[in-house]
Design an enzyme around this catalytic site. Structure first.
Site, PDB file in Angstrom:
ATOM      1  CE1 TYR A 135      -3.112  -2.778  -0.031  1.00 53.15           C
ATOM      2  CE2 TYR A 135      -4.032  -2.066   2.236  1.00 53.15           C
ATOM      3  CZ  TYR A 135      -4.118  -2.917   1.140  1.00 53.15           C
ATOM      4  OH  TYR A 135      -5.115  -3.758   1.028  1.00 53.15           O
ATOM      5  CE  LYS A 150       0.387 -17.490  -2.391  1.00 56.06           C
ATOM      6  NZ  LYS A 150      -0.479 -18.609  -2.335  1.00 56.06           N
ATOM      7  CG  ASP A 155      -3.128 -19.769  -0.528  1.00 55.60           C
ATOM      8  OD1 ASP A 155      -2.859 -19.715   0.449  1.00 55.60           O
ATOM      9  OD2 ASP A 155      -2.988 -20.337  -1.595  1.00 55.60           O
ATOM     10  CG  ASP A 206      -7.569  -3.861   3.593  1.00 54.40           C
ATOM     11  OD1 ASP A 206      -8.698  -3.870   4.289  1.00 54.40           O
ATOM     12  OD2 ASP A 206      -7.281  -3.222   2.628  1.00 54.40           O
ATOM     13  CG  ASP A 242     -13.105  -5.746   5.933  1.00 57.60           C
ATOM     14  OD1 ASP A 242     -12.590  -5.224   6.945  1.00 57.60           O
ATOM     15  OD2 ASP A 242     -13.429  -5.096   5.059  1.00 57.60           O
TER      16      ASP A 242
END
Ligand code: NAD
Length: 353
Positions: free
Chosen positions: A138, A188, A220, A244, A248
């Protein structure tokens, strides 16, 4: 404790009023707190032209903690971007260097029907997602869209240095120590070198916390496990982008946005505490908003910035009691429970304290 209170916009004003009343009730029991109010978001734009005015900056910097309601609303959506309320939010997070975002996802057994998952999978869920908030893809450079060899190319850079990983690691391990002492680091590493470094550094940091059991999971798989068997997790730590998405996902397991608190901390456990939801313009001013996410954010404030676990638990237990007694605001109401407004819910929590 010096607390900077920012009610913000919309329902922010109503829900902050209840959280402050709960804190006041603890104050009369001997807890030492000083609260001062300032403006952030749309209300600040209206009175000063800036969503994060200087007076608010000063108060926020001097305080030990910031308690925020919510910002934004359709009235300000037409303004140029630098004047939008959301800029105030990003501005204060950056200004205070709040790099660690803590989002608990708790599903009280009484609200198990509010989840989209089967009650037996989520009832009693209590996990904490620790998300790094100031680094990763980001913010990484180079970034942008450019024309190269006659084609448009979009580019972002996933980047973490070891110090950034280490400091969020320490926050996560310390959080796990205060809970069930299990930490799952999500990465990852099978394809991304940045997250190989993430895993290596987490393993190094773990040496300082022999009482915490560290595990690793690929992102994943973590996304899948969160809906398959979410109760296997205690604390999850991950980078900005994965966090992020996963935070959620985890928060929505609880099905009730009006119940979810959050904390964003700096290096010294100074923090900003706010509900996960927004300013809910559709119900603002009606006295029906659920104040529990904000009241639970105040509990997190006492735990992390106030280092007062007992007071935090006292608020959390009061909330549990009120739910067990069947009181519900509209967002969590179901057949057989008693519908109450914002003020009545605050009254009930204070009585339960
Ligand atoms: P929202 O979270 O404000 O509302 C979504 C839905 O949930 C609405 O139907 C609302 O009535 C309901 N809801 C939210 N909180 C509730 C509560 N405490 N009790 C009962 N019901 C509740 O999201 P939105 O509608 O997408 O955004 C509204 C405004 O809030 C926008 O301007 C947005 O930019 C802003 N926003 C601010 C923050 C923040 O301040 N941190 C976060 C998200 C959105």
């Amino acid at each position: 404790m010096k607390i900077c209170v920012l009610p913000g916009d919309g329902i922010g004003v109503e829900i902050i009023a209840e959280a402050v009343r709960v804190l006041d009730a603890l104050k009369s029991d001997g807890l030492k707190m000083e609260m001062e109010y300032a403006e952030l978001g749309g209300c600040a734009v209206d009175s000063t032209g800036s969503p994060y005015p200087e007076a608010t900056q000063k108060l926020a910097r001097e305080a030990d903690a910031v308690l925020l309601g919510a910002v934004g609303g359709p009235k300000w959506d037409v303004l140029p971007r630098p004047q939008r309320p959301e800029r105030g939010l990003l501005g204060i997070r950056k200004d205070l260097n709040l790099f660690a975002n803590l989002r608990p996802a708790v599903l009280y057994p009484e609200l198990a029907n509010a989840s989209s998952l089967k009650p037996e999978i989520v009832s009693g869920l209590d996990i904490l997602i620790v998300r790094e908030l100031t680094g990763d893809i980001y913010f990484g450079e180079p970034r942008g869209i450019a024309v190269e060899d006659g084609k448009r190319v979009g580019r972002n850079t996933m980047i973490y240095n070891e110090d950034e990983i280490r400091r969020i690691g320490h926050v996560a391990f310390k959080s796990a120590q205060k809970r069930n002492k299990k930490l799952c680091s999500v990465d990852k590493m099978n394809v991304l070198e940045t997250t190989q470094l993430w895993r290596d550094v987490m393993i190094e940091v773990a040496k300082d916390y022999p009482d915490v059991e560290l595990s690793h999971m690929l992102v994943d798989n973590a996304a899948m496990q969160l809906v398959r068997a979410p109760k296997q997790f205690d604390v999850v730590v991950t980078g900005n982008m994965f966090g992020d998405i996963l935070s959620d996902e985890a928060s929505m397991l609880t099905g009730s946005i009006g119940m979810l608190p959050s904390a964003s901390l700096d290096q010294n456990n100074k923090g900003m505490y706010e509900p996960c939801h927004g300013s809910a313009p559709d119900i603002a001013g009606k006295g029906v908003a659920n104040p529990l996410a904000t009241i639970l954010s105040a509990a997190m404030m006492l735990r992390y910035s106030g280092n007062n676990e007992a007071a935090a638990v006292r608020i959390e237990n009061a909330v549990k009691k009120v739910l067990a007694a069947g009181l519900r605001t509209g967002d969590i109401w179901e057949e057989g429970t008693k519908r109450v407004g914002t003020r009545e819910m605050g009254d009930a929590v204070i009585a339960a304290l």
